[in-house]
Scaffold this motif. Structure first.
Motif, PDB file in Angstrom:
ATOM      1  N   LYS A  35       0.809  -1.212   0.000  1.00 10.41           N
ATOM      2  CA  LYS A  35       0.000   0.000   0.000  1.00 10.41           C
ATOM      3  C   LYS A  35       0.851   1.274   0.000  1.00 10.41           C
ATOM      4  O   LYS A  35       1.912   1.327   0.629  1.00 10.41           O
ATOM      5  CB  LYS A  35      -0.899   0.002   1.237  1.00 10.41           C
ATOM      6  CG  LYS A  35      -1.746   1.252   1.416  1.00 10.41           C
ATOM      7  CD  LYS A  35      -2.542   1.157   2.709  1.00 10.41           C
ATOM      8  CE  LYS A  35      -3.361   2.426   2.945  1.00 10.41           C
ATOM      9  NZ  LYS A  35      -2.513   3.594   3.227  1.00 10.41           N
ATOM     10  N   TYR A  36       0.341   2.310  -0.682  1.00  9.46           N
ATOM     11  CA  TYR A  36       0.970   3.639  -0.681  1.00  9.46           C
ATOM     12  C   TYR A  36      -0.086   4.706  -0.419  1.00  9.46           C
ATOM     13  O   TYR A  36      -1.282   4.514  -0.705  1.00  9.46           O
ATOM     14  CB  TYR A  36       1.702   3.891  -2.005  1.00  9.46           C
ATOM     15  CG  TYR A  36       2.960   3.057  -2.081  1.00  9.46           C
ATOM     16  CD1 TYR A  36       4.164   3.545  -1.591  1.00  9.46           C
ATOM     17  CD2 TYR A  36       2.916   1.751  -2.563  1.00  9.46           C
ATOM     18  CE1 TYR A  36       5.306   2.762  -1.597  1.00  9.46           C
ATOM     19  CE2 TYR A  36       4.055   0.960  -2.575  1.00  9.46           C
ATOM     20  CZ  TYR A  36       5.248   1.470  -2.091  1.00  9.46           C
ATOM     21  OH  TYR A  36       6.369   0.700  -2.080  1.00  9.46           O
ATOM     22  N   THR A  38      -0.172   7.880  -1.709  1.00  9.03           N
ATOM     23  CA  THR A  38      -0.568   8.711  -2.850  1.00  9.03           C
ATOM     24  C   THR A  38      -0.255   8.015  -4.162  1.00  9.03           C
ATOM     25  O   THR A  38       0.633   7.159  -4.246  1.00  9.03           O
ATOM     26  CB  THR A  38       0.178  10.067  -2.837  1.00  9.03           C
ATOM     27  OG1 THR A  38       1.569   9.852  -3.121  1.00  9.03           O
ATOM     28  CG2 THR A  38       0.026  10.772  -1.495  1.00  9.03           C
ATOM     29  N   SER A  39      -0.963   8.424  -5.190  1.00 11.37           N
ATOM     30  CA  SER A  39      -0.727   7.908  -6.535  1.00 11.37           C
ATOM     31  C   SER A  39       0.677   8.263  -7.011  1.00 11.37           C
ATOM     32  O   SER A  39       1.345   7.476  -7.688  1.00 11.37           O
ATOM     33  CB  SER A  39      -1.779   8.488  -7.490  1.00 11.37           C
ATOM     34  OG  SER A  39      -1.508   8.125  -8.822  1.00 11.37           O
ATOM     35  N   GLU A  40       1.138   9.447  -6.639  1.00 11.05           N
ATOM     36  CA  GLU A  40       2.470   9.899  -7.072  1.00 11.05           C
ATOM     37  C   GLU A  40       3.566   8.997  -6.531  1.00 11.05           C
ATOM     38  O   GLU A  40       4.534   8.693  -7.227  1.00 11.05           O
ATOM     39  CB  GLU A  40       2.701  11.338  -6.608  1.00 11.05           C
ATOM     40  CG  GLU A  40       4.044  11.906  -7.063  1.00 11.05           C
ATOM     41  CD  GLU A  40       4.287  13.306  -6.527  1.00 11.05           C
ATOM     42  OE1 GLU A  40       5.391  13.816  -6.743  1.00 11.05           O
ATOM     43  OE2 GLU A  40       3.377  13.873  -5.883  1.00 11.05           O
ATOM     44  N   MET A  42       3.430   5.777  -5.830  1.00 11.88           N
ATOM     45  CA  MET A  42       3.487   4.539  -6.601  1.00 11.88           C
ATOM     46  C   MET A  42       3.987   4.802  -8.011  1.00 11.88           C
ATOM     47  O   MET A  42       4.721   3.986  -8.582  1.00 11.88           O
ATOM     48  CB  MET A  42       2.118   3.854  -6.639  1.00 11.88           C
ATOM     49  CG  MET A  42       2.145   2.512  -7.374  1.00 11.88           C
ATOM     50  SD  MET A  42       0.657   1.527  -7.128  1.00 11.88           S
ATOM     51  CE  MET A  42       0.951   0.868  -5.496  1.00 11.88           C
ATOM     52  N   GLY A  43       3.621   5.930  -8.581  1.00  9.13           N
ATOM     53  CA  GLY A  43       4.091   6.275  -9.922  1.00  9.13           C
ATOM     54  C   GLY A  43       5.600   6.339 -10.013  1.00  9.13           C
ATOM     55  O   GLY A  43       6.196   5.916 -11.011  1.00  9.13           O
TER      56      GLY A  43
END
Length: 429
Positions: A35-36, A38-40, A42-43
């Protein structure tokens, strides 16, 4: 960990380093995903701008801690666990060779590796030249082609027990501008470090001595970080030109000495998925903790058994690098001064039929496909592991029809010898 620690200490202490209040024993990260916030975040992982975990098919913390331990034992810069030794050898070669390329392989390698390169990878358009490892260097060089991409051999061949002249093969590979890949399964990093003799990539079937208990299948690839990919840029475009599947990253430029293993992880493991299960990595780590103790006992027992067999009147021949009469004794002293392994090959005067009868009379030793674990076991390669080979290929691989592969365990050596003695005697009547 400090590079100054002995291997016995590395086997116990390296890898997982718990912090205050964390588990003393390596945890099993039994999760497919991570799990992370924010989307950023993981991006950045998918762009290879940061290191971290997002899906176990690519990387898993349990696996990485165990790979780190093996890497330190081998003296490399990076390592990756695979689902099997076969997967390790496949990835190791496929990471640098593709359709239209050529590789050179020692003829005495394990039968599964032989079949992988000469049959399966041939269907993928990769040509393989099989060479006698005892040929002089100048003769070996005649097999090099403009499209040669790597050279592959085994420290100790399974089951031929040929001790490879690693330095000779390193010269062959490096003069051709390609890496040397060495399968170090039988010797383990306890008895040999191929990187110290010029190997660039080291592979293992961790299923064998590293696990030691015959509980889990696995493999490992270790990168020395010593091969200069950019110096041979035209030969290895996969490492030295932009990878459009990762936004044009050039692995050799961005990741330096870790370029080879990074590419194998984010490209091959991403697309082919032969990851080792975290549960298996945990069990492998348990085995690694006692590897030095077991290898010492395996080698001691095997030496005693080999000497017994050499003196037995019903035995036609014995092949073990620890015997002074052995063809590879001197190479063994050079590359394996602490001992070779626990595997012996021998033949009875009764030939192929005698071998089969003797194996049926054994009481302590078991007839199994496996090799190199704590229990003494036997196999008839011509009928089992190498049965896909024709007679000519068997001879090239050093596998005689009567050859018995004996994997000497860590039981009491007198019990092992007594079992062999009674079985050989019965089979010879």
């Amino acid at each position: 960990m400090s590079k100054n620690y002995a291997k016995e200490t590395i086997c116990v202490q390296s890898g997982w380093q718990p912090k205050n209040g964390e588990p003393r024993v390596l945890p099993i990260y039994q999760s497919t995903t991570f799990k992370y916030e924010t989307s950023e975040q993981m991006g950045r992982l998918f762009d290879l701008e940061e290191s971290g975990y997002f899906y176990t098919r690519l990387q898993n913390p349990t696996n990485d801690y165990v790979a780190q331990k093996i890497c330190e034992l081998e003296g490399g810069v990076a390592a990756m666990l695979t689902s099997s030794g076969q997967a390790a050898n496949y990835y190791a070669v496929f990471n640098v060779a593709e359709a239209g390329d050529h590789v050179i392989m020692s003829s005495t390698v394990y039968g599964g590796t032989f079949n992988l390169l000469t049959v399966t990878m041939k269907k993928m358009g990769i040509e393989c030249s099989v060479v006698d490892p005892d040929l002089p260097l100048e003769t070996l060089k005649t097999y090099v082609k403009p499209n040669t991409k790597c050279v592959l051999g085994e420290t100790i061949a399974n089951p031929a027990l040929v001790v490879l002249d690693i330095e000779k093969f390193a010269t062959l590979a490096h003069d051709a501008g390609v890496p040397l890949i060495i399968d170090n399964t039988f010797a383990t990093p306890i008895n040999c470090n191929p990187i110290a003799f010029g190997a660039d990539i080291v592979t293992h079937s961790t299923t064998k001595y590293m696990d030691g208990h015959a509980m889990c299948v696995g493999g490992c690839i270790v990168d020395s970080g010593n091969f200069d990919w950019m110096a041979h840029k035209e030969k290895f475009p996969g490492l030295t030109t932009p990878d459009e599947s990762y936004h044009g990253i050039v692995y050799a430029e961005k990741f330096g000495r870790a370029a080879y293993l990074t590419k194998a992880t984010v490209q091959l493991m991403r697309d082919l998925g032969s990851i080792q299960a975290p549960q298996n990595a945990f069990l492998l780590n348990v085995g690694l903790e006692t590897l030095p103790l077991r290898m010492e006992r395996h080698c001691y027992n095997a030496q005693k058994v080999a000497e017994f067999l050499e003196q037995n009147e019903n035995v036609a021949w014995v092949n073990y690098p620890g015997l002074k009469s052995n063809k590879y004794y001197e190479l063994g002293q050079k590359y394996l001064p602490k001992g070779s392994c626990g595997v012996i090959s021998f033949g009875l005067k009764g030939g192929r039929e005698g071998a089969s009868k003797m194996m049926d009379y054994l009481e302590l030793a078991a007839i199994v496909t496996h090799v190199a674990d704590a229990r003494t076991c036997v196999l008839h390669p011509a009928s089992h592991t190498h049965r896909q080979m024709n007679d000519q290929q068997l001879l090239e691989a050093g596998v005689a029809p009567e050859l018995i592969r004996l994997s000497v365990g860590i039981e009491n050596v007198e019990d092992i010898i007594a079992d062999l003695s009674q079985a050989i005697e019965k089979a010879s009547k």
